[in-house]
Design a protein around this motif. Structure first.
Motif, PDB file in Angstrom:
ATOM      1  N   SER A 165       1.151  -1.014   0.112  1.00 51.54           N
ATOM      2  CA  SER A 165       0.076   0.036   0.508  1.00 51.54           C
ATOM      3  C   SER A 165       0.708   0.923   0.320  1.00 51.54           C
ATOM      4  N   ARG A 166       0.582   2.551  -1.196  1.00 58.72           N
ATOM      5  CA  ARG A 166       1.616   3.789  -0.680  1.00 58.72           C
ATOM      6  C   ARG A 166      -0.055   4.288   0.143  1.00 58.72           C
ATOM      7  N   VAL A 167       0.536   4.343   1.502  1.00 62.34           N
ATOM      8  CA  VAL A 167      -0.059   5.870   2.124  1.00 62.34           C
ATOM      9  C   VAL A 167       0.181   6.622   1.737  1.00 62.34           C
ATOM     10  N   THR A 168      -0.730   8.179   1.967  1.00 59.98           N
ATOM     11  CA  THR A 168      -0.709   9.222   1.726  1.00 59.98           C
ATOM     12  C   THR A 168      -1.705  10.363   2.546  1.00 59.98           C
ATOM     13  N   ILE A 169      -0.352  11.388   3.529  1.00 54.66           N
ATOM     14  CA  ILE A 169      -1.591  12.086   4.505  1.00 54.66           C
ATOM     15  C   ILE A 169      -1.398  13.097   3.887  1.00 54.66           C
ATOM     16  N   SER A 170      -2.014  13.617   4.150  1.00 55.67           N
ATOM     17  CA  SER A 170      -2.464  16.333   3.242  1.00 55.67           C
ATOM     18  C   SER A 170      -3.089  15.944   4.282  1.00 55.67           C
ATOM     19  N   ASN A 171      -3.395  17.928   4.557  1.00 57.31           N
ATOM     20  CA  ASN A 171      -3.713  18.922   4.746  1.00 57.31           C
ATOM     21  C   ASN A 171      -3.494  18.403   6.271  1.00 57.31           C
ATOM     22  N   PHE A 172      -2.338  18.224   6.947  1.00 55.23           N
ATOM     23  CA  PHE A 172      -2.479  18.183   8.398  1.00 55.23           C
ATOM     24  C   PHE A 172      -2.505  19.613   9.009  1.00 55.23           C
ATOM     25  N   SER A 188      -0.468  26.262  16.689  1.00 50.50           N
ATOM     26  CA  SER A 188      -0.991  26.082  15.219  1.00 50.50           C
ATOM     27  C   SER A 188      -0.327  25.950  14.851  1.00 50.50           C
ATOM     28  N   ALA A 189       0.482  24.649  14.269  1.00 50.40           N
ATOM     29  CA  ALA A 189       1.272  24.151  13.370  1.00 50.40           C
ATOM     30  C   ALA A 189       0.463  22.437  12.089  1.00 50.40           C
ATOM     31  N   PHE A 190       1.583  22.962  11.338  1.00 50.67           N
ATOM     32  CA  PHE A 190       0.606  22.346   9.877  1.00 50.67           C
ATOM     33  C   PHE A 190       2.121  21.499   9.612  1.00 50.67           C
ATOM     34  N   ALA A 191       1.697  20.716   8.362  1.00 49.69           N
ATOM     35  CA  ALA A 191       2.422  19.539   8.152  1.00 49.69           C
ATOM     36  C   ALA A 191       2.438  18.968   6.568  1.00 49.69           C
ATOM     37  N   ASP A 192       3.659  19.323   6.213  1.00 49.04           N
ATOM     38  CA  ASP A 192       3.499  19.151   3.929  1.00 49.04           C
ATOM     39  C   ASP A 192       2.680  17.729   4.073  1.00 49.04           C
ATOM     40  N   SER A 193       2.582  17.451   2.744  1.00 46.95           N
ATOM     41  CA  SER A 193       1.960  16.012   2.490  1.00 46.95           C
ATOM     42  C   SER A 193       3.280  14.921   2.494  1.00 46.95           C
ATOM     43  N   ALA A 194       3.151  13.602   2.158  1.00 43.98           N
ATOM     44  CA  ALA A 194       4.019  12.438   2.260  1.00 43.98           C
ATOM     45  C   ALA A 194       3.257  11.651   2.289  1.00 43.98           C
ATOM     46  N   SER A 195       3.793  10.564   2.304  1.00 46.83           N
ATOM     47  CA  SER A 195       3.486   9.313   1.368  1.00 46.83           C
ATOM     48  C   SER A 195       4.721   8.249   1.650  1.00 46.83           C
TER      49      SER A 195
END
Length: 280
Positions: A165-172, A188-195
C-alpha cells in the motif's frame, strides 16, 4: 441317405440366399450420442469493484511525545470510496486467484489529544491538540479464494491477499491550547503532504451470484491492514521549527464493504445435449 442329401442341399441354399440378401442391405451407422458436458472451471476473468471504507488508526506518534507525562488520544476517519480493477484465473470449481489494484479515495481525519506535561522543574501543564488531515491510498494485492459450493447460483467464498500500500497523508494541521495554571497559550502548526509504502494484507468473505455463464456479481466484506502513514515535518504557521517531528499514523486498518463484477474471458457454454439420432 437320399433324404439327408436333399436336407443338406436345402440348408446350404437357404444360407446362401440369406447372405446375399444381407449384402444388399445398407449398413446402419452407429447411434449418435451427445458429447459429455464441458468441465465447469478454468479460464481468465476481469474484475471491477467499488465500495466504501470504514477506517481506523491505532495511535499518532511524534518525537515530542517523550516530553509528555500522560496522553489520551481520540482518533477517527470518515468513510471514503474504493475503486478497483483486477485480472484473475479460475483454476477449478473451488479455487481461484487474482491480482487487484485500487484507489482508496481521500478520507477526512479528525482527532484529539489530551495530555499533561512538566513545566520547568515544578508545575504540571495540561494541553489539548485538535488534529485534522486527509488520507488516501493506492493498494495492490495478490489474492486467493476458496469457493465453498453453489446453491441456487449463489456461491459463498473466503479468501486472503498480500501486497503493498502507498499511504498519503495531506493537509495535516494541529490546533493546540496549552494551559499553565492561570494562563493559556494557543498554538497552531501544519505539515506538508508525505507518502509511505508499506506491506499490506487482507482477508475476504462474501457471496457471488452467477448472472450468466460469463458474468458474476459479488458482495464482499474485507479487512485490510494498510500499515503506517506519515506526514511531513510539523512546523509552526510562521514556518519555524526547532526539531524534526513528523507525525506517524500507526497501524491503519479498514473494514471495507465492496460490490464487484467478474467478466469471464472464456465463459463455459451452457450445455444442452443433442437428441439421439435415429433412422426413420
Amino acid at each position: 441317405m437320399r433324404n439327408l442329401k436333399y436336407l443338406l442341399a436345402a440348408t446350404a441354399a437357404s444360407l446362401l440366399s440369406t447372405a446375399a440378401l444381407a449384402a444388399d442391405l445398407p449398413i446402419a451407422p452407429p447411434p449418435a450420442y451427445a458429447p459429455p458436458p464441458p468441465a465447469d472451471f478454468g479460464g481468465w476473468y476481469l474484475r471491477g469493484d467499488i465500495g466504501i471504507s470504514n477506517q481506523s488508526v491505532k495511535r499518532l506518534n511524534n518525537a515530542l511525545d517523550a516530553n509528555l507525562i500522560t496522553q489520551n488520544q481520540t482518533l477517527g476517519f470518515d468513510s471514503a470510496g474504493i475503486y478497483g480493477l483486477g485480472v484473475g484465473y479460475q483454476i477449478n470449481n473451488w479455487f481461484r486467484v487474482d491480482a487487484t489494484g485500487e484507489y482508496r479515495a481521500s478520507a477526512n481525519f479528525h482527532g484529539r489529544d489530551l495530555n499533561t506535561f512538566p513545566v520547568g522543574g515544578g508545575p504540571i501543564g495540561a494541553g489539548v491538540d485538535n488534529y485534522s488531515a486527509s488520507k488516501s491510498e493506492w493498494l495492490f494485492l495478490a489474492n486467493a479464494y476458496v469457493d465453498l459450493g453453489t446453491w441456487w447460483c449463489v456461491t459463498p467464498f473466503i479468501g486472503a491477499g498480500v501486497g503493498t500500500s502507498r499511504v498519503t497523508i495531506s493537509n495535516f494541521t494541529d490546533q493546540g491550547l496549552a494551559s499553565f495554571g492561570a494562563g493559556a497559550l494557543p498554538s497552531s502548526a501544519f505539515a506538508d503532504s508525505a507518502s509511505k509504502w508499506n506491506f499490506a494484507w487482507a482477508v475476504h468473505a462474501g457471496l457471488a451470484y452467477k448472472v450468466t455463464p460469463g458474468l458474476t456479481m459479488e458482495l464482499a466484506y474485507r479487512y485490510v491492514d494498510l500499515g503506517d502513514g506519515i506526514t511531513g515535518d510539523i512546523k509552526a504557521f510562521d514556518g519555524t521549527n526547532n526539531v524534526v517531528n513528523p507525525m506517524t499514523f500507526k497501524h491503519i486498518t479498514s473494514q471495507d464493504v465492496r460490490l464487484g463484477v467478474r467478466w469471464s474471458l472464456d465463459p463455459t457454454p451452457v450445455y444442452a445435449p443433442r437428441p439421439l439420432i435415429t433412422k426413420g
